[in-house]
Scaffold this motif. Structure first.
Motif, mmCIF file in Angstrom:
data_model
loop_
_atom_site.group_PDB
_atom_site.id
_atom_site.type_symbol
_atom_site.label_atom_id
_atom_site.label_comp_id
_atom_site.label_asym_id
_atom_site.label_seq_id
_atom_site.Cartn_x
_atom_site.Cartn_y
_atom_site.Cartn_z
ATOM 1 N N THR A 1 5.184 25.669 -4.961
ATOM 2 C CA THR A 1 5.622 24.848 -5.234
ATOM 3 C C THR A 1 6.980 24.839 -4.694
ATOM 4 O O THR A 1 7.598 25.717 -4.802
ATOM 5 C CB THR A 1 5.567 24.541 -6.783
ATOM 6 O OG1 THR A 1 4.382 24.560 -7.270
ATOM 7 C CG2 THR A 1 6.162 23.145 -7.365
ATOM 8 N N PHE A 2 7.464 23.606 -4.218
ATOM 9 C CA PHE A 2 8.719 23.324 -3.617
ATOM 10 C C PHE A 2 9.544 22.880 -5.129
ATOM 11 O O PHE A 2 9.187 21.711 -5.619
ATOM 12 C CB PHE A 2 8.785 22.443 -2.635
ATOM 13 C CG PHE A 2 8.554 22.897 -1.388
ATOM 14 C CD1 PHE A 2 7.218 22.537 -0.910
ATOM 15 C CD2 PHE A 2 9.206 23.879 -0.544
ATOM 16 C CE1 PHE A 2 6.912 23.187 0.493
ATOM 17 C CE2 PHE A 2 9.094 24.338 0.639
ATOM 18 C CZ PHE A 2 7.882 23.988 1.264
ATOM 19 N N ILE A 3 10.740 23.470 -5.102
ATOM 20 C CA ILE A 3 11.861 22.718 -6.033
ATOM 21 C C ILE A 3 13.004 22.739 -5.409
ATOM 22 O O ILE A 3 13.381 23.477 -4.292
ATOM 23 C CB ILE A 3 12.047 23.480 -7.324
ATOM 24 C CG1 ILE A 3 12.443 25.051 -6.946
ATOM 25 C CG2 ILE A 3 10.714 23.733 -8.049
ATOM 26 C CD1 ILE A 3 12.880 25.644 -8.240
ATOM 27 N N LEU B 1 10.119 27.862 -2.368
ATOM 28 C CA LEU B 1 8.763 27.706 -2.364
ATOM 29 C C LEU B 1 8.311 28.959 -3.516
ATOM 30 O O LEU B 1 8.569 30.103 -3.179
ATOM 31 C CB LEU B 1 8.107 27.881 -0.985
ATOM 32 C CG LEU B 1 6.388 27.736 -0.996
ATOM 33 C CD1 LEU B 1 6.114 26.476 -1.516
ATOM 34 C CD2 LEU B 1 5.962 28.108 0.268
ATOM 35 N N LEU B 2 7.930 28.400 -4.618
ATOM 36 C CA LEU B 2 7.761 29.516 -5.505
ATOM 37 C C LEU B 2 6.463 29.829 -5.555
ATOM 38 O O LEU B 2 5.306 29.002 -5.545
ATOM 39 C CB LEU B 2 8.218 29.027 -6.877
ATOM 40 C CG LEU B 2 9.635 28.481 -6.978
ATOM 41 C CD1 LEU B 2 9.781 27.934 -8.264
ATOM 42 C CD2 LEU B 2 10.564 29.731 -6.675
ATOM 43 N N ALA C 1 8.623 22.053 7.569
ATOM 44 C CA ALA C 1 7.954 20.966 7.560
ATOM 45 C C ALA C 1 8.584 20.108 6.228
ATOM 46 O O ALA C 1 8.660 18.732 6.213
ATOM 47 C CB ALA C 1 6.393 21.048 7.166
ATOM 48 N N ALA C 2 8.619 20.607 5.050
ATOM 49 C CA ALA C 2 9.430 20.162 3.887
ATOM 50 C C ALA C 2 10.719 19.581 3.963
ATOM 51 O O ALA C 2 10.938 18.319 3.678
ATOM 52 C CB ALA C 2 9.061 21.020 2.556
ATOM 53 N N LYS D 1 1.211 20.275 -1.482
ATOM 54 C CA LYS D 1 2.552 20.468 -2.235
ATOM 55 C C LYS D 1 3.841 20.471 -1.809
ATOM 56 O O LYS D 1 4.906 19.969 -2.301
ATOM 57 C CB LYS D 1 2.403 22.188 -2.761
ATOM 58 C CG LYS D 1 1.213 22.418 -3.751
ATOM 59 C CD LYS D 1 1.735 21.674 -4.900
ATOM 60 C CE LYS D 1 0.411 21.650 -5.837
ATOM 61 N NZ LYS D 1 0.726 20.837 -7.034
ATOM 62 N N ALA D 2 4.112 20.623 -0.416
ATOM 63 C CA ALA D 2 5.262 20.269 0.173
ATOM 64 C C ALA D 2 5.680 18.746 -0.034
ATOM 65 O O ALA D 2 6.822 18.689 0.045
ATOM 66 C CB ALA D 2 5.400 20.803 1.713
#
Length: 181
Positions: free
Chosen positions: A15-17, A68-69, A110-111, A177-178
């Motif tokens: 997951t991205f934060i 990215l976790l 990409a994100a 997710k991204a």
């Protein structure tokens, strides 16, 4: 559970934060980057990580740090900052040494591109060091145009500049997710 009922991938949830540079979750990234830069370029490399104030990587100046976790731990990340009115500059693209060769840096890039487009940027600029062939390969594979002679010895060039023009239709590989940013 039968084999047909198993998930197709054993890949852990990623997951991205968005965090501030000062967030404790960013510390492993910055520490490992500093160590790696020092190993490749000597002690002067630590200046690169402190070259820009933290505000360069937070809104409204145009930057964000993404992690990215995996199981709550940072395994990859990066940032961008305002380069000019239409251009974002990617900085500090990182993958934890224990998690490399899984395509995570490509997902981070990409994100960051998607976030840059969402913030109105139309171009990405970046540089990477001449002693980072894996970064050079990443940017070439991600569609970045080298602004240097790729046949020349990188050590004779210095920082290797790249660019990529973005459009609102830019949707780099690895949606999902991204895209939850």
């Amino acid at each position: 559970m039968t084999s047909a009922a198993r998930p197709l991938s054993a890949e852990p949830q990623l997951t991205f934060i968005q965090v501030q540079v000062s967030d404790p979750r960013a510390e492993p990234m910055l520490r490992e980057l500093g160590s790696e830069y020092a190993a490749r370029y000597g002690e002067v490399a630590h200046a690169e990580l402190s070259r820009y104030p933290d505000e360069e990587f937070t809104a409204p100046r145009g930057g964000v740090l993404l992690l990215l976790l995996e199981h709550g731990e940072p395994v990859a990340g990066g940032a961008f900052r305002r380069y000019d009115g239409t251009t974002a500059e990617l900085k500090r693209i990182w993958t934890h040494s224990a998690h490399r060769r899984r395509g995570l840096a490509r997902r981070v890039v990409a994100a960051l591109e998607r976030e840059a487009v969402a913030r109105g940027y139309r171009r990405i600029h970046l540089t990477t060091g001449p002693r980072q062939p894996e970064a050079r390969g990443l940017y070439l594979a991600a569609g970045y145009t080298p602004l240097f002679d790729v046949e020349a010895d990188p050590e004779t060039i210095g920082p290797l500049p790249f660019e990529k023009h973005l459009t609102t239709g830019t949707h780099p590989a690895h949606p999902g997710k991204a895209a939850d940013l």
